[in-house]
Design an enzyme around this catalytic site. Sequence first.
Site, PDB file in Angstrom:
ATOM      1  N   LYS A  52       0.838  -1.201   0.000  1.00 26.19           N
ATOM      2  CA  LYS A  52       0.000   0.000   0.000  1.00 26.19           C
ATOM      3  C   LYS A  52       0.875   1.253   0.000  1.00 26.19           C
ATOM      4  CE  LYS A  52      -3.826  -2.393   2.212  1.00 26.19           C
ATOM      5  NZ  LYS A  52      -4.506  -2.811   3.447  1.00 26.19           N
ATOM      6  N   GLN A  96      -4.923  -1.611   9.573  1.00 21.83           N
ATOM      7  CA  GLN A  96      -4.808  -2.942   8.977  1.00 21.83           C
ATOM      8  C   GLN A  96      -5.395  -3.996   9.910  1.00 21.83           C
ATOM      9  OE1 GLN A  96      -3.690  -3.471   5.877  1.00 21.83           O
ATOM     10  NE2 GLN A  96      -3.816  -5.683   5.981  1.00 21.83           N
ATOM     11  N   ASP A 119     -11.405   2.297   3.901  1.00 21.30           N
ATOM     12  CA  ASP A 119     -11.846   0.906   3.756  1.00 21.30           C
ATOM     13  C   ASP A 119     -13.368   0.837   3.592  1.00 21.30           C
ATOM     14  OD1 ASP A 119      -9.738  -0.997   3.898  1.00 21.30           O
ATOM     15  OD2 ASP A 119      -9.501  -0.638   6.048  1.00 21.30           O
TER      16      ASP A 119
HETATM   17  N1  GUN Z   1      -6.562  -6.945   5.987  1.00 20.25           N
HETATM   18  C1  GUN Z   1      -6.712  -7.653   4.832  1.00 20.25           C
HETATM   19  N2  GUN Z   1      -7.365  -6.918   3.900  1.00 20.25           N
HETATM   20  C2  GUN Z   1      -7.631  -5.728   4.477  1.00 20.25           C
HETATM   21  C3  GUN Z   1      -8.280  -4.540   4.011  1.00 20.25           C
HETATM   22  O1  GUN Z   1      -8.759  -4.434   2.876  1.00 20.25           O
HETATM   23  N3  GUN Z   1      -8.336  -3.526   4.897  1.00 20.25           N
HETATM   24  C4  GUN Z   1      -7.847  -3.608   6.151  1.00 20.25           C
HETATM   25  N4  GUN Z   1      -7.967  -2.567   6.953  1.00 20.25           N
HETATM   26  N5  GUN Z   1      -7.246  -4.685   6.619  1.00 20.25           N
HETATM   27  C5  GUN Z   1      -7.134  -5.742   5.777  1.00 20.25           C
END
Ligand code: GUN
Length: 282
Positions: A52, A96, A119
């Site tokens: 990311k 996350q 998200d």
């Molecule tokens: N962990 C795995 N995929 C995601 C996601 O799309 N967002 C977040 N915040 N955590 C994750």
Amino acid sequence: MAHIIDGKAIAKEIREEIKAEVEALEKVGLKPGLAVVIVGEDPASQIYVGSKEKACKAAGILSEVYKLPESAEQSELLELVEKLNKREDIHGILVQLPLPKHMDSEAVIEAIDPSKDVDAFSPVNVGRIMIGQHSLAPCTPAGIIELIKRSGVSISGKRCVVIGRSNIVGKPVAMLLLHESGTVTICHSRTANLQSVTQEADILIAAIGKPKYVTADMVKPGACVIDVGVNRLPDGKVCGDVDFDSVSQVAGYITPVPGGVGPMTISMLLKNTVAAAKDAKV
Ligand code: GUN
């Protein structure tokens, strides 16, 4: 043989569009910023967060990563979220998941300012998606819609069948397909005669979490099959929820795993960050 939807290429195309938009925004004095918070040492999460950060930087988006130890108190995380909520140069906040067991993920997600919740996991944003009044859509479902549209498949009027009812994929993608005027059915582990439902699907979304679960006899000839699964086989290889070898003989369009839905998720995160920055400016 189905047309194989190249998620990697489509995701790259979108990142280039975003980069151009970020350059244009910078000229008017707006630099989108994303803060990613990771708690603990989960190796998969570290890889995701690294990807990311890299993608943000490549697109010209300000990226900050905050690492808290596994032993951190929830109050410490909430204080950080509050601080980021107040920052004018940070438009998106992503915590996350999964969080360590001693933390309440729902409480943490709810602490994020909904306008910065890139998200789109918070109840406010989930509600906005339900009524079609969202500018932030959850990344994986939004990525699925983009893949379908950019492959030239129209959703309006089509029978769309989603297998899986999770809050992260199944339910929100069903809602986004409905907003595109699809006729949507959500199936799950208790669905009676699943095959009879999936056989009617013009667009079939597999988000079950079971390797190679969707077989050719479940698929309507010519259907568009989107595979959201990421499963690790005993030999270490990654495979989807769709039996690609057999289904690709029947389907009209199919996404591979890896290289289908996966790469789209980060592109949609960048898109949400830019959208949040633009919304903050007006
Ligand atoms: N962990 C795995 N995929 C995601 C996601 O799309 N967002 C977040 N915040 N955590 C994750």
